[in-house]
Design a protein around this motif. Structure first.
Motif, PDB file in Angstrom:
ATOM      1  N   VAL A  97      -8.883  11.481  -1.124  1.00 32.00           N
ATOM      2  CA  VAL A  97      -8.694  11.392  -2.570  1.00 32.00           C
ATOM      3  C   VAL A  97      -7.794  10.225  -2.965  1.00 32.00           C
ATOM      4  N   GLY A  98      -7.328   9.465  -1.993  1.00 29.73           N
ATOM      5  CA  GLY A  98      -6.531   8.278  -2.283  1.00 29.73           C
ATOM      6  C   GLY A  98      -6.203   7.571  -0.992  1.00 29.73           C
ATOM      7  N   ASN A  99      -5.912   6.276  -1.087  1.00 24.24           N
ATOM      8  CA  ASN A  99      -5.449   5.564   0.101  1.00 24.24           C
ATOM      9  C   ASN A  99      -4.670   4.336  -0.317  1.00 24.24           C
ATOM     10  N   GLN A 100      -3.773   3.910   0.551  1.00 22.10           N
ATOM     11  CA  GLN A 100      -3.050   2.665   0.332  1.00 22.10           C
ATOM     12  C   GLN A 100      -2.976   1.932   1.662  1.00 22.10           C
ATOM     13  N   ILE A 101      -3.729   0.840   1.753  1.00 24.08           N
ATOM     14  CA  ILE A 101      -3.726   0.009   2.952  1.00 24.08           C
ATOM     15  C   ILE A 101      -2.455  -0.823   2.958  1.00 24.08           C
ATOM     16  N   GLY A 102      -1.805  -0.933   4.115  1.00 28.87           N
ATOM     17  CA  GLY A 102      -0.596  -1.745   4.199  1.00 28.87           C
ATOM     18  C   GLY A 102      -0.590  -2.609   5.443  1.00 28.87           C
ATOM     19  N   ILE A 103       0.329  -3.555   5.485  1.00 27.09           N
ATOM     20  CA  ILE A 103       0.481  -4.418   6.658  1.00 27.09           C
ATOM     21  C   ILE A 103       1.067  -3.612   7.823  1.00 27.09           C
ATOM     22  N   GLU A 104       2.089  -2.800   7.538  1.00 26.24           N
ATOM     23  CA  GLU A 104       2.767  -2.049   8.592  1.00 26.24           C
ATOM     24  C   GLU A 104       2.196  -0.649   8.763  1.00 26.24           C
ATOM     25  N   THR A 105       1.996   0.056   7.639  1.00 25.43           N
ATOM     26  CA  THR A 105       1.425   1.401   7.696  1.00 25.43           C
ATOM     27  C   THR A 105       0.361   1.532   6.621  1.00 25.43           C
ATOM     28  N   THR A 106      -0.573   2.436   6.876  1.00 26.83           N
ATOM     29  CA  THR A 106      -1.631   2.756   5.910  1.00 26.83           C
ATOM     30  C   THR A 106      -1.608   4.253   5.704  1.00 26.83           C
ATOM     31  N   ARG A 107      -1.757   4.679   4.450  1.00 28.51           N
ATOM     32  CA  ARG A 107      -1.715   6.118   4.200  1.00 28.51           C
ATOM     33  C   ARG A 107      -3.008   6.560   3.523  1.00 28.51           C
ATOM     34  N   ILE A 108      -3.393   7.795   3.839  1.00 27.32           N
ATOM     35  CA  ILE A 108      -4.598   8.383   3.277  1.00 27.32           C
ATOM     36  C   ILE A 108      -4.223   9.754   2.724  1.00 27.32           C
ATOM     37  N   ASP A 109      -4.640  10.040   1.523  1.00 29.23           N
ATOM     38  CA  ASP A 109      -4.438  11.374   0.948  1.00 29.23           C
ATOM     39  C   ASP A 109      -5.702  12.181   1.176  1.00 29.23           C
ATOM     40  N   LEU A 110      -5.554  13.290   1.899  1.00 27.27           N
ATOM     41  CA  LEU A 110      -6.684  14.136   2.281  1.00 27.27           C
ATOM     42  C   LEU A 110      -6.577  15.486   1.589  1.00 27.27           C
TER      43      LEU A 110
ATOM     44  N   GLU B 163      -5.422  -0.133  18.627  1.00 26.87           N
ATOM     45  CA  GLU B 163      -5.334   1.325  18.581  1.00 26.87           C
ATOM     46  C   GLU B 163      -4.225   1.742  17.617  1.00 26.87           C
ATOM     47  N   VAL B 164      -4.424   2.911  16.994  1.00 31.52           N
ATOM     48  CA  VAL B 164      -3.492   3.369  15.964  1.00 31.52           C
ATOM     49  C   VAL B 164      -2.581   4.465  16.519  1.00 31.52           C
ATOM     50  N   ALA B 165      -1.452   4.643  15.840  1.00 29.30           N
ATOM     51  CA  ALA B 165      -0.483   5.691  16.194  1.00 29.30           C
ATOM     52  C   ALA B 165      -0.124   6.451  14.931  1.00 29.30           C
ATOM     53  N   PHE B 166       0.176   7.735  15.111  1.00 32.71           N
ATOM     54  CA  PHE B 166       0.585   8.575  13.984  1.00 32.71           C
ATOM     55  C   PHE B 166       1.920   8.089  13.437  1.00 32.71           C
ATOM     56  N   ASP B 167       2.042   8.024  12.128  1.00 35.54           N
ATOM     57  CA  ASP B 167       3.303   7.614  11.513  1.00 35.54           C
ATOM     58  C   ASP B 167       4.004   8.798  10.852  1.00 35.54           C
ATOM     59  N   ALA B 168       3.323   9.473   9.924  1.00 32.47           N
ATOM     60  CA  ALA B 168       3.956  10.589   9.214  1.00 32.47           C
ATOM     61  C   ALA B 168       2.892  11.369   8.465  1.00 32.47           C
ATOM     62  N   SER B 169       3.217  12.613   8.114  1.00 34.52           N
ATOM     63  CA  SER B 169       2.376  13.343   7.173  1.00 34.52           C
ATOM     64  C   SER B 169       3.279  14.191   6.289  1.00 34.52           C
ATOM     65  N   LYS B 170       2.873  14.342   5.040  1.00 30.21           N
ATOM     66  CA  LYS B 170       3.653  15.210   4.151  1.00 30.21           C
ATOM     67  C   LYS B 170       2.731  15.821   3.120  1.00 30.21           C
TER      68      LYS B 170
ATOM     69  N   LEU C 118      -2.699  16.642   1.968  1.00 27.69           N
ATOM     70  CA  LEU C 118      -1.740  16.024   2.875  1.00 27.69           C
ATOM     71  C   LEU C 118      -1.845  14.515   2.762  1.00 27.69           C
ATOM     72  N   ARG C 119      -0.700  13.845   2.810  1.00 26.94           N
ATOM     73  CA  ARG C 119      -0.686  12.386   2.920  1.00 26.94           C
ATOM     74  C   ARG C 119      -0.393  12.051   4.375  1.00 26.94           C
ATOM     75  N   VAL C 120      -1.349  11.418   5.047  1.00 25.09           N
ATOM     76  CA  VAL C 120      -1.231  11.089   6.462  1.00 25.09           C
ATOM     77  C   VAL C 120      -1.144   9.572   6.586  1.00 25.09           C
ATOM     78  N   SER C 121      -0.162   9.094   7.338  1.00 21.88           N
ATOM     79  CA  SER C 121      -0.078   7.641   7.517  1.00 21.88           C
ATOM     80  C   SER C 121      -0.110   7.277   8.997  1.00 21.88           C
ATOM     81  N   TYR C 122      -0.658   6.100   9.264  1.00 22.03           N
ATOM     82  CA  TYR C 122      -0.764   5.592  10.625  1.00 22.03           C
ATOM     83  C   TYR C 122      -0.316   4.134  10.649  1.00 22.03           C
ATOM     84  N   ARG C 123       0.014   3.689  11.851  1.00 19.20           N
ATOM     85  CA  ARG C 123       0.360   2.280  12.078  1.00 19.20           C
ATOM     86  C   ARG C 123      -0.364   1.846  13.332  1.00 19.20           C
ATOM     87  N   PHE C 124      -0.235   0.592  13.708  1.00 18.61           N
ATOM     88  CA  PHE C 124      -0.835   0.166  14.959  1.00 18.61           C
ATOM     89  C   PHE C 124       0.114   0.501  16.110  1.00 18.61           C
ATOM     90  N   ALA C 125      -0.470   0.936  17.223  1.00 16.14           N
ATOM     91  CA  ALA C 125       0.353   1.394  18.356  1.00 16.14           C
ATOM     92  C   ALA C 125       1.102   0.227  18.988  1.00 16.14           C
TER      93      ALA C 125
END
Ligand SMILES: [Zn+2]
Length: 235
Positions: free
Chosen positions: A119-132, A214-221, A228-235
């Motif tokens: 339902v939303g996303n924000q692409i970033g240089i360091e982290t990207t977040r997706i609202d699920l 490859e990606v790594a888990f960053d955070a979820s809230k 849930l807002r889930v964010s990832y970064r590059f490993a």
């Protein structure tokens, strides 16, 4: 309407220099007859870069708008009619294309495995977040999602672009997103990752998933009931 030449280019993680003509100047914002700069939109930040002409040179620090794409300039201003040689900041473009293509995988897999809607996303240089948004948020495991994304990165699927009608997309089971708010234009720029995802999208993408680190888990809230807002970064 400006020509958004960038929409015809895929993959778009290795931007080539291009030449265009200045058609309008308003304070420090300029328009070009045709542009390959990506304007902020669809959750993806704008390109940066530079323009040069005869003895002049400037930086492109912001790009915005659809149909009328505006480039914010720092440095010398070219006048209307100037033919400018344009260069897009490649490392930034590559990074955003990788992050954005990973977001297609994340959204498709979250839908496939947990029935989640993006339902939303924000692409970033360091982290990207997706609202699920989930039917059953408690069943979701973000680390499992990350591992599934990395499996598809390692599988090196082709990422292809074509142009399709809305009716064609409505009948394709690999379309994950709601098409309710997609304008019914005759042809929609569509990005397909083999049998994983089909999505109308104007963003920038790599040519195959193996080009994504490859990606790594960053955070979820929590973002409210079922979300849930889930964010990832590059490993
Ligand atoms: Zn996309």
């Amino acid at each position: 309407m400006d020509t958004e030449a960038r929409l015809l280019i895929h993959p778009s993680d290795q931007p080539s220099p291009f030449t265009s003509t200045v058609t309008d100047v308003n304070e420090d914002w300029i328009r070009l007859a045709s542009t390959e700069f990506y304007p902020t939109g669809g959750g993806q930040p704008h390109d940066t870069g530079s323009m040069s002409w005869n003895e002049g040179r400037c930086q492109v620090i912001d790009v915005k708008g659809r149909n009328e794409v505006l480039h914010q300039i720092e440095g010398e201003l070219p006048v209307v009619g100037t033919i400018v040689d344009c260069s897009i900041d490649a490392p930034r473009r590559i990074r955003l294309a990788q992050m954005h293509t990973a977001q297609h995988l994340a959204s498709a897999l979250a839908d496939e495995v947990w029935g989640a809607e993006t339902v939303g996303n924000q692409i970033g240089i360091e982290t990207t977040r997706i609202d699920l948004k989930f039917e059953d948020r408690d069943a979701f495991d973000p680390l499992d999602l990350i591992e599934r994304i990395n499996d598809e990165i390692r599988s090196n699927h082709a990422v292809r672009m074509d142009h399709r009608s809305l009716d064609n997309l409505r009948n394709d089971p690999n379309v994950r997103i709601s098409l309710d708010r997609i304008p019914n234009v005759s042809s929609l720029r569509t990005i397909e990752i083999e049998d994983i995802d089909v999505c109308p999208c104007a963003g920038t993408h790599v040519g195959s998933t193996g080009e994504i680190p490859e990606v790594a888990f960053d955070a979820s809230k929590s973002k409210g009931a079922g979300k849930l807002r889930v964010s990832y970064r590059f490993a």
